[in-house]
Motif scaffolding. Structure first.
Motif, PDB file in Angstrom:
ATOM      1  N   GLU A 129       0.843  -1.198   0.000  1.00 50.74           N
ATOM      2  CA  GLU A 129       0.000   0.000   0.000  1.00 50.74           C
ATOM      3  C   GLU A 129       0.882   1.253   0.000  1.00 50.74           C
ATOM      4  O   GLU A 129       1.854   1.335   0.751  1.00 50.74           O
ATOM      5  N   ASN A 130       0.550   2.228  -0.859  1.00 46.37           N
ATOM      6  CA  ASN A 130       1.293   3.486  -0.902  1.00 46.37           C
ATOM      7  C   ASN A 130       0.784   4.426   0.184  1.00 46.37           C
ATOM      8  O   ASN A 130      -0.420   4.678   0.272  1.00 46.37           O
ATOM      9  N   LEU A 131       1.716   4.964   0.986  1.00 39.01           N
ATOM     10  CA  LEU A 131       1.373   5.810   2.125  1.00 39.01           C
ATOM     11  C   LEU A 131       2.148   7.124   2.083  1.00 39.01           C
ATOM     12  O   LEU A 131       3.208   7.212   1.468  1.00 39.01           O
ATOM     13  N   ILE A 132       1.592   8.111   2.773  1.00 41.26           N
ATOM     14  CA  ILE A 132       2.258   9.399   2.977  1.00 41.26           C
ATOM     15  C   ILE A 132       2.317   9.629   4.475  1.00 41.26           C
ATOM     16  O   ILE A 132       1.337   9.405   5.183  1.00 41.26           O
ATOM     17  N   MET A 133       3.483  10.092   4.966  1.00 40.32           N
ATOM     18  CA  MET A 133       3.646  10.379   6.391  1.00 40.32           C
ATOM     19  C   MET A 133       4.022  11.844   6.575  1.00 40.32           C
ATOM     20  O   MET A 133       4.937  12.353   5.921  1.00 40.32           O
TER      21      MET A 133
END
Length: 160
Positions: A129-133
């Motif tokens: 899954e592609n995530l942004i933090m």
């Protein structure tokens, strides 16, 4: 290009995450209030103005800044210029200051320091899954919740 970046506090455990730099203008303002029958008051205010959505947040201080050399495609272009950002910072400071000081007069405001700086948003993959933090609070978001699955339907501030 060389830019100033707000010191990242959080970083994903991924070995080499990608990133995007989100534009802010940071202000250190000093408010001088005259008061009848009392001593004058001086307050310091730190405003973080979002140069994409024109919002202002109050900070506890002037965050530490680092200089990074980055590719231009990693940097989001601001939609708000300096004059609008300064006006938003001043409005925010007056609203905050007037809630703390009783005075017949608006404060005189001095801009002590200001800098254009960028907040780091880490982009990485975990469990397919592609995530942004967010590098300042560590919150994670699914990339497809901000950008449509086809990559064209943009619903968030990371659209370019």
């Amino acid at each position: 290009m060389r830019v100033k970046v707000m010191r990242p506090i959080f970083k994903p455990e991924h070995s080499n995450p990608d990133f995007v730099l989100y534009p802010y203008h940071i202000f250190h303002l000093r408010l001088f209030y005259r008061r009848l029958g009392k001593s004058d008051r001086v307050l310091d205010y730190f405003a973080y103005v979002d140069l994409y959505r024109l919002g202002a947040e109050r900070g506890d201080g002037f965050i530490e800044l680092y200089e990074w050399d980055v590719e231009g495609n990693k940097v989001m272009e601001p939609l708000v210029g300096y004059d609008e950002a300064e006006k938003k910072a001043l409005e925010s400071a007056i609203t905050w200051g007037n809630s703390r000081v009783i005075s017949w007069w608006l404060p005189r405001i001095e801009v002590v320091r200001h800098e254009r700086a960028y907040k780091v948003f880490w982009i990485f993959e975990r469990d397919g899954e592609n995530l942004i933090m967010d590098s300042l609070d560590g919150k994670e978001f699914r990339l497809d919740s901000l950008v449509g699955k086809d990559g064209r339907k943009c619903r968030g501030p990371f659209c370019r």
